[in-house]
Design a protein around this motif. Structure first.
Motif, short mmCIF file in Angstrom:
data_model
loop_
_atom_site.label_atom_id
_atom_site.label_comp_id
_atom_site.label_asym_id
_atom_site.label_seq_id
_atom_site.Cartn_x
_atom_site.Cartn_y
_atom_site.Cartn_z
N MET A 143 39.37 47.47 43.65
CA MET A 143 38.34 47.32 42.78
C MET A 143 37.96 45.79 42.55
SD MET A 143 38.71 50.12 40.06
CE MET A 143 38.55 51.92 40.72
N GLU A 144 36.57 45.56 42.30
CA GLU A 144 36.23 44.21 42.05
C GLU A 144 36.51 43.82 40.61
OE1 GLU A 144 34.05 41.81 43.46
OE2 GLU A 144 35.25 42.53 45.32
N ASP A 145 35.81 44.32 39.64
CA ASP A 145 36.04 43.89 38.33
C ASP A 145 36.92 44.51 37.38
OD1 ASP A 145 34.85 46.25 38.41
OD2 ASP A 145 33.22 45.79 36.78
N VAL A 146 38.08 44.77 38.05
CA VAL A 146 39.06 45.60 37.47
C VAL A 146 39.47 44.72 36.37
CG1 VAL A 146 40.86 45.38 39.08
CG2 VAL A 146 40.87 47.36 37.49
N ILE A 147 39.74 45.46 35.15
CA ILE A 147 40.74 44.56 34.08
C ILE A 147 42.17 45.30 34.01
CG2 ILE A 147 40.78 44.10 31.51
CD1 ILE A 147 38.08 43.46 31.05
N SER A 148 43.06 44.55 34.15
CA SER A 148 44.51 45.08 34.23
C SER A 148 45.13 45.13 33.00
CB SER A 148 45.00 44.69 35.50
OG SER A 148 46.31 45.35 35.46
N ASP A 202 44.60 33.96 38.88
CA ASP A 202 45.70 34.77 38.53
C ASP A 202 46.31 35.30 40.11
OD1 ASP A 202 47.33 36.79 37.54
OD2 ASP A 202 46.12 37.46 36.07
N HIS A 203 47.53 34.97 40.07
CA HIS A 203 48.01 35.38 41.52
C HIS A 203 48.76 36.86 41.42
CE1 HIS A 203 46.92 31.54 43.69
NE2 HIS A 203 47.29 31.13 42.63
N ARG A 204 48.69 37.48 40.20
CA ARG A 204 49.41 38.47 40.17
C ARG A 204 49.13 39.77 40.67
NH1 ARG A 204 49.98 39.38 33.86
NH2 ARG A 204 47.58 38.75 34.35
N LEU A 205 49.78 40.53 41.32
CA LEU A 205 49.49 42.02 41.80
C LEU A 205 48.64 42.94 40.58
CD1 LEU A 205 52.78 43.20 43.25
CD2 LEU A 205 50.65 42.15 44.39
N VAL A 206 47.74 43.76 40.70
CA VAL A 206 46.95 44.22 39.58
C VAL A 206 47.84 45.08 38.95
CG1 VAL A 206 45.05 45.48 39.02
CG2 VAL A 206 45.10 44.22 41.14
N VAL A 212 39.65 49.95 34.10
CA VAL A 212 40.56 49.48 33.49
C VAL A 212 41.97 50.25 34.11
CG1 VAL A 212 41.82 49.27 31.18
CG2 VAL A 212 39.20 49.02 31.30
N ALA A 213 42.90 49.16 34.52
CA ALA A 213 43.99 49.69 34.80
C ALA A 213 44.98 49.71 33.92
CB ALA A 213 44.50 48.66 36.01
N LEU A 214 45.70 50.94 33.58
CA LEU A 214 47.19 50.82 32.87
C LEU A 214 48.15 51.94 33.68
CD1 LEU A 214 46.36 53.69 31.37
CD2 LEU A 214 45.46 52.27 29.50
N VAL A 215 49.14 51.99 32.88
CA VAL A 215 50.42 52.97 33.67
C VAL A 215 50.63 54.20 33.05
CG1 VAL A 215 52.57 52.84 34.90
CG2 VAL A 215 51.23 50.85 34.84
#
Ligand SMILES: Cc1ncc(COP(=O)(O)O)c(C=O)c1O
Lengths: 391, 159
Positions: free
Chosen positions: A31-36, B152-156, A349-352
């Motif tokens: 994804m392009e504009d993902v906020i993780s 930011d070089h981190r994995l997502v 938005v990525a979370l686990v």
């Protein structure tokens, strides 16, 4: 003719389930504009003075193997650091092993301790490697659910219910990934009495020990009365000094146990990379003020995200350590897997999902606040938007 | 108050709601504190750090070492104040060592700086000598590196 790989891969390895995190990584990476909020590592780069000392070492030709146990000057610094931090005495010659991250230390510790079929008590939710390492060492991982009523701190009663004749080891990790829970002295004392009563070895993963907030500093399990000998203390540089990619950590414990772990380490790893060891020496000599600045920044974000999530109506307890917060998302009627997937797909938005850290994490999600306030703010707005459609 | 100051030190543009959330106070209270800090001249202003040359505007910066004859009662203060009031002058510091004042001047051309030194600075009563150094390239300005943004070089997602 193609090989029957199912029959060729060891049953021990086949029995280990794949990581629940992997799937999300694959989607989010596209994804392009993902906020993780899914990243389990600092958003800072390693402080310059630490990077610079590694470069200097390379210029000086420091490119050879080191002693199996690690550079003597690094072990001396580690001993000094633990004395200062917890008043603990470790002999650099016999009680310290420098490893390729806490990851390697966990692996070889369990291999050194377990006979086939021995059981390891693992409070959950917890870091994803604990169970897998215990299984790959030939042991039996016995998950012990910690309870939300106790802010996910495990109690002696929780553990007592899972003890058998084969229980040999208790493996704890506080401050905790993924919940942000910490254990105070009184909570740990209870576990110490439990470990003594059942004559268990204790592995204490204290990699987030420097990342605690509020007035009460981290208490090491090894520093409790009578616990140093039966405790293997693991710590590292990844989180406190923003050094995840360097791959360096260490184990502290009884000389006999460290000798056994060194035997495995010497035949499989030989030594930790010298570049990382040189950097680690600098981290312990001059890194404290940079570490403290990063911790202060995490602390700001912690308050910000805690109030933000609470305002959105997601219940969570205020985390006191590490850089994670673990909100309860059951009010949405979604499972944690669905929640994470839908949030990623519709709001980027990525979370686990909490279940990646054990069954009792079901209904929760892990948000990492190792990201800028600006991004946290935007992520909260997107989560708010998502919740408005799902409650 | 000091917590508020350290929050603003490296980012004067932090939004009020964010400051309020971090400090657990109301926006109104924060605004009041800011006014006090500004009135007491603890907060002197909110400059923007600009790399003008990258923006295509020529700027020449000179570091001028100035020697002075101190004056009865006020020492260097009166002359330093007089020099400081010129718009061309970005900073003025009293120094230990071989000279007395370090004066930093920014202008659009070498000629403009030369004029300033020859016609204004050197002619001030009490200025006994000047020595100028011209800045060739900035690498770091007020705590900020001038190079490209680090990514930011981190994995997502990671465990
Ligand atoms: C609780 C915990 N232990 C250990 C590790 C691995 O640390 P290292 O980079 O030292 O191998 C992590 C990394 O995420 C962690 O969260």
């Amino acid at each position: 003719m193609s090989l029957d790989w199912n029959a060729r891969i060891s049953p021990t390895v086949r029995a280990v389930p794949p990581s629940g995190i992997r799937k999300f990584f694959d989607i989010a990476a596209e994804m392009e504009d993902v906020i993780s909020l899914g990243v389990g590592e600092p958003d800072f780069v390693t402080p310059w003075t630490i990077r610079e000392s590694c470069i200097y070492g390379l210029e000086q030709g420091r490119t050879a193997y080191t002693a199996n146990r690690g550079l003597p000057e690094l072990r001396a610094e580690i001993a000094r650091h633990k004395k200062e931090q917890h008043g603990l005495g470790y002999d650099p010659k016999t009680d310290i092993l420098v490893t390729v991250g806490v990851s390697e230390a966990l692996d070889i510790a369990l291999r050194a301790m377990l006979a086939p079929g021995d059981e390891v008590l693992i409070p959950e939710p917890c870091y994803v490697s604990y169970k897998a390492c215990a299984m790959m060492a030939g042991g039996v991982a016995v998950p012990v659910p910690a309870r939300i009523e106790n802010e996910f701190r495990v109690t002696a009663d929780d553990l007592e219910a899972h003890i058998t004749g084969r229980t040999r080891v208790l493996l704890i990790g506080y401050p905790n990934n993924p919940t942000g829970a910490v254990m105070r002295r009184e909570h740990l004392m209870e576990l110490a009495r439990f470990a003594e009563a059942h004559d268990l070895l204790v592995i204490s993963d204290e990699i987030y020990g420097d990342l605690t907030y509020g007035d009460e500093p981290h208490v090491s399990f090894a520093a409790l009365p009578g616990m140093q000998e039966r405790t293997l203390l693991l710590d590292g540089f990844s989180k406190a000094y923003a050094m995840t990619g360097w791959r360096i950590g260490y184990a502290l414990g009884a000389p006999e146990l460290i000798a056994a772990m060194t035997k495995i380490h010497q035949y499989t790893m030989l030594c930790a990379p010298i570049t990382a060891q040189l950097a680690a020496v600098e981290a312990l000599r001059r890194g404290a003020k940079y570490r403290d600045k990063m911790v202060a920044e995490y602390n700001l974000r912690r308050g910000f995200i805690y109030r933000g999530l609470t305002k959105l109506g997601l219940s969570c307890f205020e985390p006191k350590g590490a850089f994670y917060i673990f909100p309860d998302i059951r009010s949405t009627g979604l499972s944690d897997q669905e929640f994470a997937e839908k949030l990623l797909m519709s709001e980027h938005v990525a979370l686990v999902p909490g279940s990646a850290f054990g069954d009792c994490g079901q209904g929760y999600v892990r948000c990492s606040y190792a990201t800028s306030l600006e991004k946290i703010d935007e992520a909260l707005a997107r989560i708010g938007h998502f919740l408005a459609r799902h409650t | 108050m000091n917590e508020l100051l350290s929050l603003l030190e490296h980012d004067a543009r932090r939004p009020l709601p964010e400051l309020a959330a971090i400090l657990k106070r109301s926006e109104y209270e924060i605004e009041k504190d800011l006014k006090t800090l500004e009135n007491e001249r603890i907060i002197l202003g909110y400059n923007t750090l600009i790399d003008w040359n990258k923006a295509g505007t020529d700027k020449v910066t000179a570091f001028i070492e100035v020697n002075l004859t101190p004056q009865r009662d006020v020492g260097f203060d009166a002359i330093a104040d007089r020099i400081s009031r010129f718009d061309e002058v970005r900073s003025v510091y009293l120094m230990s060592g071989n000279f007395d004042l370090l004066v930093i001047v920014e202008e659009s051309s070498l000629q403009a700086i030369a004029d300033f030194i020859a016609q204004r600075l050197a002619t001030i009563d009490g200025v006994t000598s000047t020595r100028s150094h011209f800045m060739l390239r900035p690498y770091k300005k007020d705590g900020l590196l001038t190079g490209p943004k680090e990514r930011d070089h981190r994995l997502v997602v990671s465990p």
